[in-house]
Design a protein around this motif. Sequence first.
Motif, PDB file in Angstrom:
ATOM      1  N   TYR A  47      37.931  42.383  31.190  1.00 40.03           N
ATOM      2  CA  TYR A  47      36.565  42.883  31.181  1.00 40.03           C
ATOM      3  C   TYR A  47      35.681  41.773  31.722  1.00 40.03           C
ATOM      4  O   TYR A  47      35.645  40.668  31.176  1.00 40.03           O
ATOM      5  CB  TYR A  47      36.161  43.248  29.746  1.00 40.03           C
ATOM      6  CG  TYR A  47      34.723  43.644  29.580  1.00 40.03           C
ATOM      7  CD1 TYR A  47      34.258  44.874  30.014  1.00 40.03           C
ATOM      8  CD2 TYR A  47      33.815  42.782  28.970  1.00 40.03           C
ATOM      9  CE1 TYR A  47      32.935  45.244  29.854  1.00 40.03           C
ATOM     10  CE2 TYR A  47      32.487  43.136  28.791  1.00 40.03           C
ATOM     11  CZ  TYR A  47      32.048  44.375  29.236  1.00 40.03           C
ATOM     12  OH  TYR A  47      30.737  44.730  29.065  1.00 40.03           O
ATOM     13  N   ASN A  48      34.977  42.051  32.824  1.00 36.07           N
ATOM     14  CA  ASN A  48      34.069  41.085  33.432  1.00 36.07           C
ATOM     15  C   ASN A  48      32.641  41.355  32.989  1.00 36.07           C
ATOM     16  O   ASN A  48      32.228  42.512  32.868  1.00 36.07           O
ATOM     17  CB  ASN A  48      34.113  41.175  34.959  1.00 36.07           C
ATOM     18  CG  ASN A  48      35.427  40.706  35.532  1.00 36.07           C
ATOM     19  OD1 ASN A  48      36.027  39.772  35.028  1.00 36.07           O
ATOM     20  ND2 ASN A  48      35.882  41.360  36.579  1.00 36.07           N
ATOM     21  N   THR A  49      31.893  40.290  32.783  1.00 34.34           N
ATOM     22  CA  THR A  49      30.476  40.412  32.465  1.00 34.34           C
ATOM     23  C   THR A  49      29.749  39.169  32.976  1.00 34.34           C
ATOM     24  O   THR A  49      30.381  38.183  33.355  1.00 34.34           O
ATOM     25  CB  THR A  49      30.253  40.607  30.947  1.00 34.34           C
ATOM     26  OG1 THR A  49      28.885  40.959  30.720  1.00 34.34           O
ATOM     27  CG2 THR A  49      30.621  39.367  30.156  1.00 34.34           C
ATOM     28  N   VAL A  50      28.446  39.238  32.993  1.00 40.12           N
ATOM     29  CA  VAL A  50      27.616  38.096  33.385  1.00 40.12           C
ATOM     30  C   VAL A  50      26.642  37.828  32.249  1.00 40.12           C
ATOM     31  O   VAL A  50      25.947  38.736  31.793  1.00 40.12           O
ATOM     32  CB  VAL A  50      26.859  38.383  34.702  1.00 40.12           C
ATOM     33  CG1 VAL A  50      25.930  37.235  35.041  1.00 40.12           C
ATOM     34  CG2 VAL A  50      27.833  38.644  35.834  1.00 40.12           C
ATOM     35  N   ILE A  51      26.617  36.576  31.793  1.00 39.23           N
ATOM     36  CA  ILE A  51      25.780  36.177  30.665  1.00 39.23           C
ATOM     37  C   ILE A  51      24.678  35.250  31.175  1.00 39.23           C
ATOM     38  O   ILE A  51      24.945  34.311  31.928  1.00 39.23           O
ATOM     39  CB  ILE A  51      26.618  35.428  29.600  1.00 39.23           C
ATOM     40  CG1 ILE A  51      27.836  36.247  29.179  1.00 39.23           C
ATOM     41  CG2 ILE A  51      25.751  35.049  28.405  1.00 39.23           C
ATOM     42  CD1 ILE A  51      27.519  37.583  28.564  1.00 39.23           C
ATOM     43  N   VAL A  52      23.448  35.501  30.774  1.00 39.82           N
ATOM     44  CA  VAL A  52      22.341  34.599  31.098  1.00 39.82           C
ATOM     45  C   VAL A  52      22.480  33.368  30.215  1.00 39.82           C
ATOM     46  O   VAL A  52      22.638  33.481  29.001  1.00 39.82           O
ATOM     47  CB  VAL A  52      20.975  35.275  30.864  1.00 39.82           C
ATOM     48  CG1 VAL A  52      19.836  34.301  31.150  1.00 39.82           C
ATOM     49  CG2 VAL A  52      20.843  36.524  31.728  1.00 39.82           C
ATOM     50  N   VAL A  56      21.109  32.661  24.089  1.00 35.75           N
ATOM     51  CA  VAL A  56      20.851  33.839  23.273  1.00 35.75           C
ATOM     52  C   VAL A  56      22.162  34.609  23.122  1.00 35.75           C
ATOM     53  O   VAL A  56      22.824  34.915  24.113  1.00 35.75           O
ATOM     54  CB  VAL A  56      19.766  34.738  23.913  1.00 35.75           C
ATOM     55  CG1 VAL A  56      19.614  36.038  23.146  1.00 35.75           C
ATOM     56  CG2 VAL A  56      18.441  33.992  23.976  1.00 35.75           C
ATOM     57  N   SER A  57      22.532  34.911  21.896  1.00 35.86           N
ATOM     58  CA  SER A  57      23.763  35.645  21.625  1.00 35.86           C
ATOM     59  C   SER A  57      23.578  37.110  22.010  1.00 35.86           C
ATOM     60  O   SER A  57      22.597  37.741  21.625  1.00 35.86           O
ATOM     61  CB  SER A  57      24.125  35.523  20.147  1.00 35.86           C
ATOM     62  OG  SER A  57      25.345  36.167  19.894  1.00 35.86           O
ATOM     63  N   VAL A  58      24.540  37.631  22.775  1.00 38.42           N
ATOM     64  CA  VAL A  58      24.488  39.028  23.210  1.00 38.42           C
ATOM     65  C   VAL A  58      25.810  39.710  22.866  1.00 38.42           C
ATOM     66  O   VAL A  58      26.865  39.075  22.845  1.00 38.42           O
ATOM     67  CB  VAL A  58      24.212  39.146  24.726  1.00 38.42           C
ATOM     68  CG1 VAL A  58      22.830  38.630  25.076  1.00 38.42           C
ATOM     69  CG2 VAL A  58      25.255  38.423  25.542  1.00 38.42           C
ATOM     70  N   PRO A  59      25.776  41.018  22.602  1.00 38.76           N
ATOM     71  CA  PRO A  59      27.019  41.740  22.334  1.00 38.76           C
ATOM     72  C   PRO A  59      27.899  41.761  23.584  1.00 38.76           C
ATOM     73  O   PRO A  59      27.396  41.804  24.709  1.00 38.76           O
ATOM     74  CB  PRO A  59      26.564  43.152  21.973  1.00 38.76           C
ATOM     75  CG  PRO A  59      25.088  43.154  21.971  1.00 38.76           C
ATOM     76  CD  PRO A  59      24.605  41.863  22.509  1.00 38.76           C
ATOM     77  N   THR A  60      29.206  41.747  23.374  1.00 39.12           N
ATOM     78  CA  THR A  60      30.119  41.744  24.524  1.00 39.12           C
ATOM     79  C   THR A  60      30.220  43.102  25.185  1.00 39.12           C
ATOM     80  O   THR A  60      30.510  43.190  26.369  1.00 39.12           O
ATOM     81  CB  THR A  60      31.533  41.303  24.104  1.00 39.12           C
ATOM     82  OG1 THR A  60      32.013  42.212  23.121  1.00 39.12           O
ATOM     83  CG2 THR A  60      31.527  39.883  23.593  1.00 39.12           C
ATOM     84  N   GLY A  61      30.032  44.159  24.443  1.00 37.70           N
ATOM     85  CA  GLY A  61      30.074  45.486  25.025  1.00 37.70           C
ATOM     86  C   GLY A  61      31.473  46.051  25.225  1.00 37.70           C
ATOM     87  O   GLY A  61      31.646  46.992  25.988  1.00 37.70           O
ATOM     88  N   THR A  62      32.471  45.483  24.573  1.00 39.52           N
ATOM     89  CA  THR A  62      33.832  46.002  24.687  1.00 39.52           C
ATOM     90  C   THR A  62      34.548  45.906  23.349  1.00 39.52           C
ATOM     91  O   THR A  62      34.261  45.020  22.551  1.00 39.52           O
ATOM     92  CB  THR A  62      34.635  45.254  25.776  1.00 39.52           C
ATOM     93  OG1 THR A  62      35.931  45.847  25.895  1.00 39.52           O
ATOM     94  CG2 THR A  62      34.777  43.785  25.469  1.00 39.52           C
ATOM     95  N   ILE A 109      28.691  36.810  22.543  1.00 37.28           N
ATOM     96  CA  ILE A 109      28.860  35.586  23.310  1.00 37.28           C
ATOM     97  C   ILE A 109      27.488  35.022  23.639  1.00 37.28           C
ATOM     98  O   ILE A 109      26.522  35.772  23.825  1.00 37.28           O
ATOM     99  CB  ILE A 109      29.687  35.815  24.598  1.00 37.28           C
ATOM    100  CG1 ILE A 109      29.956  34.496  25.322  1.00 37.28           C
ATOM    101  CG2 ILE A 109      29.006  36.840  25.497  1.00 37.28           C
ATOM    102  CD1 ILE A 109      30.994  34.602  26.424  1.00 37.28           C
ATOM    103  N   SER A 110      27.385  33.707  23.680  1.00 37.29           N
ATOM    104  CA  SER A 110      26.154  33.051  24.132  1.00 37.29           C
ATOM    105  C   SER A 110      26.554  31.907  25.054  1.00 37.29           C
ATOM    106  O   SER A 110      27.602  31.280  24.879  1.00 37.29           O
ATOM    107  CB  SER A 110      25.341  32.523  22.958  1.00 37.29           C
ATOM    108  OG  SER A 110      26.042  31.531  22.262  1.00 37.29           O
ATOM    109  N   CYS A 111      25.735  31.680  26.054  1.00 38.23           N
ATOM    110  CA  CYS A 111      25.958  30.584  26.991  1.00 38.23           C
ATOM    111  C   CYS A 111      24.673  29.797  27.140  1.00 38.23           C
ATOM    112  O   CYS A 111      23.571  30.330  26.946  1.00 38.23           O
ATOM    113  CB  CYS A 111      26.391  31.122  28.355  1.00 38.23           C
ATOM    114  SG  CYS A 111      27.969  32.003  28.340  1.00 38.23           S
ATOM    115  N   SER A 112      24.809  28.525  27.482  1.00 32.13           N
ATOM    116  CA  SER A 112      23.615  27.711  27.687  1.00 32.13           C
ATOM    117  C   SER A 112      23.807  26.805  28.887  1.00 32.13           C
ATOM    118  O   SER A 112      24.925  26.439  29.244  1.00 32.13           O
ATOM    119  CB  SER A 112      23.289  26.882  26.452  1.00 32.13           C
ATOM    120  OG  SER A 112      24.325  25.977  26.170  1.00 32.13           O
TER     121      SER A 112
END
Length: 117
Positions: A47-52, A56-62, A109-112
């Motif tokens: 499953y591919n996604t793009v995280i800003v 900020v923690s966001v749901p993975t959607g899968t 997931i969250s990224c910084s």
Amino acid sequence: MFFLTLATTALLSHIVMAAPMASNAIAARQTYPNVPVTFNGAGGTYYNTVIVANDVSVPTGTDMSVVSISMFGRADFTCSSHGVDGSVTFLVGDEQNVAVNPPQIQTSISCSAPPES
């Protein structure tokens, strides 16, 4: 005298109210890079996604059970993915196939990264 006091109070209240807006406007102009992330499941599923990268923690959607996570980014990117059973998987830079132990659904997931100018 009363009119002068009222006018001064009104002017000062507008100046004080405008000060926080200026700092918010600066923050709003900051842009954060996007981090491409791949959640790898069993049997070649993914499953591919793009995280800003704004921390900020966001749901993975899968609801796929994840066995490893890959991230495609610069050296100053960091991500952390949280599993349904409590696992936390950390990724830094351009890490590929980081194991999720035990394999499980990733809920968020969250990224910084430093903001871009």
